[in-house]
Design an enzyme around this catalytic site. Sequence first.
Site, PDB file in Angstrom:
ATOM      1  N   GLU A  41       0.811  -1.216   0.000  1.00  0.00           N
ATOM      2  CA  GLU A  41       0.000   0.000   0.000  1.00  0.00           C
ATOM      3  C   GLU A  41       0.851   1.277   0.000  1.00  0.00           C
ATOM      4  OE1 GLU A  41      -3.371   0.439  -0.250  1.00  0.00           O
ATOM      5  OE2 GLU A  41      -2.861   2.568  -0.227  1.00  0.00           O
ATOM      6  N   THR A  85      -6.063   1.443  -5.301  1.00  0.00           N
ATOM      7  CA  THR A  85      -5.588   0.051  -5.194  1.00  0.00           C
ATOM      8  C   THR A  85      -6.290  -0.856  -6.202  1.00  0.00           C
ATOM      9  OG1 THR A  85      -5.379   0.377  -2.802  1.00  0.00           O
ATOM     10  CG2 THR A  85      -5.145  -1.864  -3.605  1.00  0.00           C
ATOM     11  N   HIS A 200      -1.298   3.323   4.862  1.00  0.00           N
ATOM     12  CA  HIS A 200      -2.343   3.977   4.057  1.00  0.00           C
ATOM     13  C   HIS A 200      -2.616   5.350   4.653  1.00  0.00           C
ATOM     14  CE1 HIS A 200      -6.253   4.878   2.313  1.00  0.00           C
ATOM     15  NE2 HIS A 200      -6.128   3.842   1.504  1.00  0.00           N
ATOM     16  N   ASP A 259       1.422  -0.033  -4.914  1.00  0.00           N
ATOM     17  CA  ASP A 259       0.189   0.072  -5.719  1.00  0.00           C
ATOM     18  C   ASP A 259       0.011   1.434  -6.381  1.00  0.00           C
ATOM     19  OD1 ASP A 259      -0.471   1.367  -3.299  1.00  0.00           O
ATOM     20  OD2 ASP A 259      -2.428   0.387  -3.096  1.00  0.00           O
ATOM     21  N   HIS A 260       0.423   2.505  -5.689  1.00  0.00           N
ATOM     22  CA  HIS A 260       0.239   3.868  -6.224  1.00  0.00           C
ATOM     23  C   HIS A 260       0.924   4.830  -5.268  1.00  0.00           C
ATOM     24  CE1 HIS A 260      -2.723   4.244  -3.053  1.00  0.00           C
ATOM     25  NE2 HIS A 260      -3.302   3.143  -3.500  1.00  0.00           N
TER      26      HIS A 260
HETATM   27  C1  GP9 Z   1      -8.770  -0.784   0.868  1.00  0.00           C
HETATM   28  C2  GP9 Z   1      -7.335  -0.661   0.478  1.00  0.00           C
HETATM   29  C3  GP9 Z   1      -6.955   0.765   0.263  1.00  0.00           C
HETATM   30  O1  GP9 Z   1      -9.244  -2.073   0.926  1.00  0.00           O
HETATM   31  O2  GP9 Z   1      -7.036  -1.467  -0.601  1.00  0.00           O
HETATM   32  O3  GP9 Z   1      -7.540   1.266  -0.851  1.00  0.00           O
HETATM   33  P1  GP9 Z   1      -7.053   2.604  -1.560  1.00  0.00           P
HETATM   34  O4  GP9 Z   1      -7.681   3.743  -0.824  1.00  0.00           O
HETATM   35  O5  GP9 Z   1      -5.573   2.686  -1.485  1.00  0.00           O
HETATM   36  O6  GP9 Z   1      -7.552   2.445  -2.944  1.00  0.00           O
HETATM   37 MN    MN Z   2      -3.916   1.677  -2.134  1.00  0.00          MN
END
Ligand code: GP9
Ligand code: MN
Length: 410
Positions: A41, A85, A200, A259-260
């Site tokens: 994340e 994500t 996150h 992921d980003h």
């Molecule tokens: C939520 C997690 C975070 O289940 O994958 O999502 P994001 O906000 O990064 O898209």
């Molecule tokens: Mn994410």
Amino acid sequence: DGSEISEIETYLQEKSPDEADKDAELYGIAEDKNVIFVSVESFQHFLYDSEINGVETTPFLNELKESSDTVTFENFYHQTAQGKTSDSEFIVENSLYPLGRGAVYFTHAGNEYHALPEILNNEGYETSVFHANNGSFWNRDVMYDNIGYDEFHDEQSFEVTPENSFGWGLEDKAFFEQSIDYLKDQEQPFYSKFITLTHHFPFELPEEKAHIDKYDSNSNTLNAYFQTAKYTDEALEQFFQQLKDADLYEDSIIVMMGDHYGISDFHNKAMSQFLGEEVDPFVQTQLQRVPFMIHIPGYENGGVEDKVVGQIDVKPTLLHLLGVDSGGDMTFGDNMFSEKKKDFIALRDGSFVTEEYVYTSETCYDRKTGEPLEEGLMEACEPVKQEVDQELNYSDNIIYGDLFRFYDFK
Ligand code: GP9
Ligand code: MN
């Protein structure tokens, strides 16, 4: 109807030939092994080798990056948009682009796809996802079902207590630890995706779990970002050990991907302070690099690769590692190890990166110097720009028109 899909097929065959490149590095290295894919994340590339008050943020990943059993791509870009994500998952599973607006996981979860879990199922792999959030978040439960995952371990599979959770929920260390028993029960070989959560936004962490100072700037977000990043680095290190203890490590390859971005352009002032340079559109684009690492126990020829690659390339690359023939596939990305790789990475907003140039905000930059090209030389980016627009458009049309309904995958 079927006519547009054959036009796209022709384009893809010319631009990115998918036939197995058996001579390229690492072909089939993971054949019959388990693949553990960790979506990390909000992890950005600039975290590597960063320090706060003399303490490394990611000592474990730094060490892996330097070791010969790991291949690290240092110019790997995320290509996500509003679906965050879920967009990164979509790109990896399908080698299609996410949509410019909305999240394709929500808007087109019922489409016909030819996704990685489905392909691997047919190759005899058990496929699963581990993520300790509500199963319907990003419509995952529906989408996963459609694209062929056998199992989805959402938060209900985990024991969540006040001691092991904060912020978004179950903390990464407990998440990995509790996943091991499920992993051990799976049929081998398996393909299992883990999606971490602790690092996150807003990057909260109880004081006693923080093993690095906060950064000091006007952005609380950036200041806290290093603490949760270090926490997740520790969680990954523990996970490797847990895999060893469970006798799963030797028979697996472990792929890790950011992921980003976690730090948006809203924090550019603090980012500039941290980087020691102004965050102009060129730097902003370079900040879209995220880690991509392939860890292969026992491998001795790893190292850092500087090729320009992105999430769109992950599916063909994994199939290459697994020695699965992807000749009949329709992918916008390429095997990262192939010489025949396409020469640009398109970001979802139409920006792109080539070995020579970075194009963003209607400006063509020299990728090596970060300087805008002089007036008159701007057209260097023009031909690539047209291809990028064309390609994003083709991918959109596949999704909006559900065009794989008309395509016969071999
Ligand atoms: C939520 C997690 C975070 O289940 O994958 O999502 P994001 O906000 O990064 O898209
Ligand atoms: Mn994410």
